[in-house]
Design an enzyme around this catalytic site. Structure first.
Site, PDB file in Angstrom:
ATOM      1  N   ASP A 101       0.866  -1.282  -0.115  1.00 26.37           N
ATOM      2  CA  ASP A 101       0.045  -0.150  -0.108  1.00 26.37           C
ATOM      3  C   ASP A 101       0.861   1.411   0.090  1.00 26.37           C
ATOM      4  OD1 ASP A 101       1.026  -0.676   2.510  1.00 26.37           O
ATOM      5  OD2 ASP A 101      -1.066  -0.992   3.373  1.00 26.37           O
ATOM      6  N   ASN A 139      -7.493  -2.449  14.615  1.00 28.80           N
ATOM      7  CA  ASN A 139      -8.736  -2.671  14.217  1.00 28.80           C
ATOM      8  C   ASN A 139      -8.763  -3.831  13.297  1.00 28.80           C
ATOM      9  OD1 ASN A 139      -7.501  -1.669  11.643  1.00 28.80           O
ATOM     10  ND2 ASN A 139      -9.074   0.035  11.725  1.00 28.80           N
ATOM     11  N   HIS A 172      -7.077  -4.383  10.584  1.00 29.13           N
ATOM     12  CA  HIS A 172      -6.890  -4.460   8.933  1.00 29.13           C
ATOM     13  C   HIS A 172      -5.462  -4.925   8.672  1.00 29.13           C
ATOM     14  CE1 HIS A 172      -4.494  -0.325   9.397  1.00 29.13           C
ATOM     15  NE2 HIS A 172      -3.693  -1.195   9.478  1.00 29.13           N
ATOM     16  N   GLU A 225      -9.658  -1.476   5.472  1.00 30.51           N
ATOM     17  CA  GLU A 225     -10.004  -1.473   6.961  1.00 30.51           C
ATOM     18  C   GLU A 225     -11.612  -2.047   7.042  1.00 30.51           C
ATOM     19  OE1 GLU A 225      -8.510   0.246   8.548  1.00 30.51           O
ATOM     20  OE2 GLU A 225      -7.917   2.287   8.030  1.00 30.51           O
TER      21      GLU A 225
HETATM   22  C1  F6R Z   1       1.645  -1.343   6.109  1.00 27.99           C
HETATM   23  C2  F6R Z   1       0.346  -2.094   6.229  1.00 27.99           C
HETATM   24  C3  F6R Z   1      -0.511  -1.638   7.722  1.00 27.99           C
HETATM   25  C4  F6R Z   1       0.422  -2.211   8.932  1.00 27.99           C
HETATM   26  C5  F6R Z   1      -0.465  -2.042  10.146  1.00 27.99           C
HETATM   27  C6  F6R Z   1       0.302  -2.263  11.172  1.00 27.99           C
HETATM   28  O1  F6R Z   1       1.920  -1.554   4.938  1.00 27.99           O
HETATM   29  O2  F6R Z   1      -0.326  -2.459   5.457  1.00 27.99           O
HETATM   30  O3  F6R Z   1      -1.470  -2.919   7.338  1.00 27.99           O
HETATM   31  O4  F6R Z   1       0.870  -3.376   8.779  1.00 27.99           O
HETATM   32  O5  F6R Z   1      -1.167  -1.009  10.206  1.00 27.99           O
HETATM   33  O6  F6R Z   1       1.085  -1.093  11.551  1.00 27.99           O
HETATM   34  P1  F6R Z   1       2.458  -1.226  12.646  1.00 27.99           P
HETATM   35  O7  F6R Z   1       3.254  -2.265  12.068  1.00 27.99           O
HETATM   36  O8  F6R Z   1       3.259   0.276  12.496  1.00 27.99           O
HETATM   37  O9  F6R Z   1       1.716  -1.547  13.928  1.00 27.99           O
END
Ligand code: F6R
Length: 241
Positions: free
Chosen positions: A67, A136, A138, A143
């Site tokens: 992403d 959450n 995701h 989301e």
């Molecule tokens: C990042 C992504 C997100 C993160 C998630 C956890 O490329 O796709 O889904 O993996 O938000 O983020 P952290 O590791 O910062 O807790």
């Protein structure tokens, strides 16, 4: 889903790096799906070290990131392109032309998403996808919602994600409110998936992913339907299991 519970973040990162190294050893021209965020930083540090001592070689590897924020320039230090260049690509022997992150500067996001999905397919699909998990539930920026988009698409970030990630920006106002992300089907097309989780703040999401209903309200719960997923997490993230 296989579950590996590690003592701490460091062990989680080492275990994940060994699995990625095996993938590169088995198929030196493999396609890796990569994630950003705080969780995979240790994994990338281990991979850099493994290449430095000659245990792996990135020269044949192709990558696709999950992403990118939208809109954002690749020069912005908070962009995922900047993150990947800084944390991994500039430190290993990878051909930068073979690294892909959705273009956060495009003026036609729908066309960019279509192009991105096509490029993944043309590269032969992803051999090993690395994921983190949001508080959450995701994955990528899929989301929680009533329904999930299958392929790479533009999405609105939830207030929860904006709050969680705005810590990296100067202010919440500077944080983009949309993102381009691979969809759940794009992730599912990967032959193998490793999902990483560390810290107690991920414990609820890890529990829902593994033991509540499979629902778009917890996008990660769909991973239970994929035939080859390994969760590697630390004790804190596993504390509700
Ligand atoms: C990042 C992504 C997100 C993160 C998630 C956890 O490329 O796709 O889904 O993996 O938000 O983020 P952290 O590791 O910062 O807790």
């Amino acid at each position: 889903m296989r579950v590996i519970i590690c003592e701490d973040y460091n062990e989680m990162s080492v275990r994940a790096a060994k699995l990625v190294a095996c993938q590169i050893a088995i198929k030196p021209n493999c396609v890796l799906g990569l994630a950003t965020g705080s969780t995979p930083i240790g994994l990338y540090e281990n991979l850099i070290e493994m290449e430095r001592v000659g245990e792996i070689d990135f020269s044949g590897v192709t990558t696709f990131n999950l992403d990118e924020y939208y809109p954002i320039s690749p020069e912005n230090e908070q962009s995922y392109r900047y993150f990947m260049n800084k944390r991994l690509f500039s430190k290993v022997n990878i051909d930068i032309e073979r690294t892909h992150v959705p273009n956060g500067m495009t003026d036609d996001p729908e066309a960019e998403c279509e192009r991105y999905e096509k490029m993944i397919d043309e590269a032969g699909g992803i051999d090993l996808q690395i994921l983190g998990i949001g508080q959450n539930g995701h994955i990528g920026f899929n989301e929680p919602d009533k329904e999930l988009a299958p392929y790479t698409h533009i999405t609105d970030l939830t207030p929860e994600t904006i709050f969680a990630n705005s810590r990296y920006f100067e202010s919440e106002a500077e944080m983009p409110k949309q993102a381009l992300t691979m969809g759940v089907e794009s992730i599912f097309k990967a032959r193998k998936i490793i999902i990483l989780a560390s810290e107690g703040r991920k414990a609820e999401a890890v529990k829902s992913m593994l033991s509540d209903k499979i629902t778009p309200k917890c996008p990660a719960s769909f991973l239970r339907l994929h035939p080859d997923v390994t969760l590697i997490c630390d004790k804190q993230a596993a504390r509700l299991l």
